[in-house]
Design a protein around this motif. Structure first.
Motif, PDB file in Angstrom:
ATOM      1  N   LYS A 102       0.703  -1.022  -0.265  1.00  0.00           N
ATOM      2  CA  LYS A 102       0.128  -0.138  -0.042  1.00  0.00           C
ATOM      3  C   LYS A 102       1.269   1.081   0.161  1.00  0.00           C
ATOM      4  CE  LYS A 102      -3.813  -2.888   2.389  1.00  0.00           C
ATOM      5  NZ  LYS A 102      -4.876  -1.874   3.735  1.00  0.00           N
ATOM      6  N   PRO A 103       1.093   1.327  -1.460  1.00  0.00           N
ATOM      7  CA  PRO A 103       2.441   2.454  -1.436  1.00  0.00           C
ATOM      8  C   PRO A 103       1.759   4.291  -1.291  1.00  0.00           C
ATOM      9  CG  PRO A 103       1.815   1.908  -3.574  1.00  0.00           C
ATOM     10  CD  PRO A 103       0.840   1.038  -2.626  1.00  0.00           C
ATOM     11  N   HIS A 104       0.623   4.534  -0.890  1.00  0.00           N
ATOM     12  CA  HIS A 104      -0.214   5.844  -1.260  1.00  0.00           C
ATOM     13  C   HIS A 104      -0.526   6.043   0.609  1.00  0.00           C
ATOM     14  CE1 HIS A 104      -0.547   6.309  -5.054  1.00  0.00           C
ATOM     15  NE2 HIS A 104      -0.466   4.594  -5.458  1.00  0.00           N
ATOM     16  N   LYS A 105       0.084   6.665   1.222  1.00  0.00           N
ATOM     17  CA  LYS A 105       0.324   6.976   2.439  1.00  0.00           C
ATOM     18  C   LYS A 105      -0.848   8.112   3.043  1.00  0.00           C
ATOM     19  CE  LYS A 105       4.349   3.425   4.348  1.00  0.00           C
ATOM     20  NZ  LYS A 105       3.438   2.974   3.483  1.00  0.00           N
ATOM     21  N   ASP A 143     -31.035  16.135   0.103  1.00  0.00           N
ATOM     22  CA  ASP A 143     -29.591  17.603   0.421  1.00  0.00           C
ATOM     23  C   ASP A 143     -28.764  16.801   1.797  1.00  0.00           C
ATOM     24  OD1 ASP A 143     -30.476  19.769  -1.113  1.00  0.00           O
ATOM     25  OD2 ASP A 143     -31.244  20.170   0.706  1.00  0.00           O
ATOM     26  N   LYS A 144     -29.039  15.564   1.473  1.00  0.00           N
ATOM     27  CA  LYS A 144     -28.251  14.838   2.804  1.00  0.00           C
ATOM     28  C   LYS A 144     -26.579  14.869   1.922  1.00  0.00           C
ATOM     29  CE  LYS A 144     -27.347  10.878   5.521  1.00  0.00           C
ATOM     30  NZ  LYS A 144     -28.001   9.719   6.563  1.00  0.00           N
ATOM     31  N   ALA A 145     -25.123  14.761   2.558  1.00  0.00           N
ATOM     32  CA  ALA A 145     -24.227  14.666   1.563  1.00  0.00           C
ATOM     33  C   ALA A 145     -23.198  13.092   1.691  1.00  0.00           C
ATOM     34  CB  ALA A 145     -23.419  16.274   1.659  1.00  0.00           C
ATOM     35  N   PHE A 146     -22.949  13.249   0.709  1.00  0.00           N
ATOM     36  CA  PHE A 146     -21.907  11.477   1.266  1.00  0.00           C
ATOM     37  C   PHE A 146     -20.491  12.180   0.042  1.00  0.00           C
ATOM     38  CE2 PHE A 146     -26.557  10.884   0.768  1.00  0.00           C
ATOM     39  CZ  PHE A 146     -26.608  10.126   2.386  1.00  0.00           C
ATOM     40  N   LEU A 147     -20.096  10.673   0.676  1.00  0.00           N
ATOM     41  CA  LEU A 147     -17.923  11.156   0.895  1.00  0.00           C
ATOM     42  C   LEU A 147     -17.873  10.362  -0.678  1.00  0.00           C
ATOM     43  CD1 LEU A 147     -15.166  11.924   2.538  1.00  0.00           C
ATOM     44  CD2 LEU A 147     -15.338   9.625   2.830  1.00  0.00           C
ATOM     45  N   LYS A 161     -18.087  16.611   1.539  1.00  0.00           N
ATOM     46  CA  LYS A 161     -19.190  15.654   0.924  1.00  0.00           C
ATOM     47  C   LYS A 161     -19.213  15.752   0.118  1.00  0.00           C
ATOM     48  CE  LYS A 161     -19.686  13.767   5.916  1.00  0.00           C
ATOM     49  NZ  LYS A 161     -21.012  13.087   6.062  1.00  0.00           N
ATOM     50  N   PRO A 162     -18.680  15.363  -1.735  1.00  0.00           N
ATOM     51  CA  PRO A 162     -19.073  16.125  -2.300  1.00  0.00           C
ATOM     52  C   PRO A 162     -19.844  15.339  -3.061  1.00  0.00           C
ATOM     53  CG  PRO A 162     -17.341  14.602  -2.730  1.00  0.00           C
ATOM     54  CD  PRO A 162     -17.565  14.722  -1.092  1.00  0.00           C
ATOM     55  N   TYR A 163     -21.123  14.750  -2.486  1.00  0.00           N
ATOM     56  CA  TYR A 163     -21.913  14.114  -3.084  1.00  0.00           C
ATOM     57  C   TYR A 163     -22.938  14.262  -2.678  1.00  0.00           C
ATOM     58  CZ  TYR A 163     -18.095  11.651  -5.390  1.00  0.00           C
ATOM     59  OH  TYR A 163     -17.243  11.167  -6.757  1.00  0.00           O
ATOM     60  N   THR A 164     -24.380  15.113  -2.974  1.00  0.00           N
ATOM     61  CA  THR A 164     -25.286  15.344  -2.452  1.00  0.00           C
ATOM     62  C   THR A 164     -26.522  15.113  -3.257  1.00  0.00           C
ATOM     63  OG1 THR A 164     -24.250  17.736  -2.183  1.00  0.00           O
ATOM     64  CG2 THR A 164     -26.581  17.356  -1.489  1.00  0.00           C
ATOM     65  N   CYS A 165     -27.459  14.344  -2.365  1.00  0.00           N
ATOM     66  CA  CYS A 165     -28.566  14.002  -2.355  1.00  0.00           C
ATOM     67  C   CYS A 165     -30.124  15.008  -3.016  1.00  0.00           C
ATOM     68  CB  CYS A 165     -29.503  12.799  -1.385  1.00  0.00           C
ATOM     69  SG  CYS A 165     -31.163  12.810  -1.970  1.00  0.00           S
ATOM     70  N   ALA A 215      -4.282   5.712  -5.755  1.00  0.00           N
ATOM     71  CA  ALA A 215      -4.300   7.165  -5.217  1.00  0.00           C
ATOM     72  C   ALA A 215      -5.744   7.895  -4.876  1.00  0.00           C
ATOM     73  CB  ALA A 215      -3.378   8.101  -6.551  1.00  0.00           C
ATOM     74  N   GLY A 216      -6.162   7.077  -6.442  1.00  0.00           N
ATOM     75  CA  GLY A 216      -7.895   7.000  -6.295  1.00  0.00           C
ATOM     76  C   GLY A 216      -8.088   6.868  -4.960  1.00  0.00           C
ATOM     77  N   GLN A 217      -7.496   5.744  -4.134  1.00  0.00           N
ATOM     78  CA  GLN A 217      -8.525   5.480  -2.288  1.00  0.00           C
ATOM     79  C   GLN A 217      -8.177   6.564  -2.148  1.00  0.00           C
ATOM     80  OE1 GLN A 217      -6.568   1.649  -2.319  1.00  0.00           O
ATOM     81  NE2 GLN A 217      -8.560   0.780  -2.891  1.00  0.00           N
ATOM     82  N   LEU A 218      -6.863   6.812  -1.540  1.00  0.00           N
ATOM     83  CA  LEU A 218      -5.638   7.782  -0.715  1.00  0.00           C
ATOM     84  C   LEU A 218      -6.508   9.562  -1.080  1.00  0.00           C
ATOM     85  CD1 LEU A 218      -4.262   9.244   0.869  1.00  0.00           C
ATOM     86  CD2 LEU A 218      -2.268   9.592  -0.544  1.00  0.00           C
ATOM     87  N   LYS A 219      -7.336   9.714  -2.092  1.00  0.00           N
ATOM     88  CA  LYS A 219      -8.228  11.239  -2.192  1.00  0.00           C
ATOM     89  C   LYS A 219      -9.248  11.076  -1.600  1.00  0.00           C
ATOM     90  CE  LYS A 219      -9.338  13.676  -6.262  1.00  0.00           C
ATOM     91  NZ  LYS A 219      -9.597  14.032  -7.847  1.00  0.00           N
ATOM     92  N   THR A 220      -9.979   9.842  -1.429  1.00  0.00           N
ATOM     93  CA  THR A 220     -11.920   9.474  -1.198  1.00  0.00           C
ATOM     94  C   THR A 220     -11.327   9.536   0.512  1.00  0.00           C
ATOM     95  OG1 THR A 220     -12.107   8.499  -2.775  1.00  0.00           O
ATOM     96  CG2 THR A 220     -13.165   7.755  -0.861  1.00  0.00           C
ATOM     97  N   HIS A 221      -9.783   9.079   1.018  1.00  0.00           N
ATOM     98  CA  HIS A 221     -10.020   8.856   2.510  1.00  0.00           C
ATOM     99  C   HIS A 221     -10.356  10.340   3.170  1.00  0.00           C
ATOM    100  CE1 HIS A 221      -8.231   8.194   5.956  1.00  0.00           C
ATOM    101  NE2 HIS A 221      -6.885   8.473   5.739  1.00  0.00           N
ATOM    102  N   MET A 222      -8.445  11.218   1.815  1.00  0.00           N
ATOM    103  CA  MET A 222      -8.263  12.616   2.262  1.00  0.00           C
ATOM    104  C   MET A 222      -9.904  12.984   2.695  1.00  0.00           C
ATOM    105  SD  MET A 222      -5.313  12.633   2.793  1.00  0.00           S
ATOM    106  CE  MET A 222      -4.959  14.314   3.349  1.00  0.00           C
TER     107      MET A 222
END
Length: 163
Positions: free
Chosen positions: A2-5, A38-42, A30-34, A16-23
């Motif tokens: 797991k090189p992306h710390k 209006d509830k927001a999600f990661l 939470k960029p994804y909004t219903c 890198a995508g998993q790390l970006k989401t984790h950050m």
């Protein structure tokens, strides 16, 4: 490997995508909004699962009893009822549970944690349901009508059927 710390905690990721989401968990973003509530999600996946609550769609069906669920995760937990598997075990008394949440609630019995406090008399309870039942003794609410035709009950069961 797991090189992306993560620079904010000890976690590491394979992409890198998993790390970006984790950050986003560190920033609180939470960029994804219903669009419905209006509830927001990661993640987009979490939003997609949430949308099923609005449509009523339950695409995951139990092969044992045909009960339907909105997510594969809920179905997986439900299946434990059929298998009898209880993977979450109390380290104090060895009671076991199908869900981590149930074990967490159970642990309050051992550590004497009583986070649910009566607004009438300040008595504490380890479970929300016990507080709700207790508060009925102050309000006089009796929402349960036993099948026996006797008087309404505060407890949800008649005393006689409990004994």
């Amino acid at each position: 490997e797991k090189p992306h710390k993560c620079s904010g905690c000890d976690k590491a990721f394979t992409t890198a995508g998993q790390l970006k989401t984790h950050m986003l968990t560190h920033s609180g973003e939470k960029p994804y909004t219903c669009a419905e509530c209006d509830k927001a999600f990661l993640t987009a996946g979490n939003l997609k699962s949430h949308m099923l609550t609005h449509t009523g769609e339950k695409p995951y069906i139990c092969s044992e009893c045909n009960k339907a669920f909105t997510t594969a995760g809920y179905l997986k937990v439900h299946m434990l009822n059929h298998t009898g598997e209880k993977p979450h075990v109390c380290g104090v008394c060895s009671n076991s549970f199908t869900r981590q949440q149930l074990l967490t609630e159970h642990m309050r019995v051992h550590n004497k944690d009583k986070p649910f406090v009566c607004s009438f008399c300040d008595r504490g309870f380890s479970q929300q349901r016990d507080l709700t039942r207790h508060e009925r003794t102050h309000t006089g609410k009796k929402p349960y009508m036993p099948h026996t035709g006797k008087k309404p009950s505060v407890w949800g069961i008649t005393r006689q059927s409990h004994i």
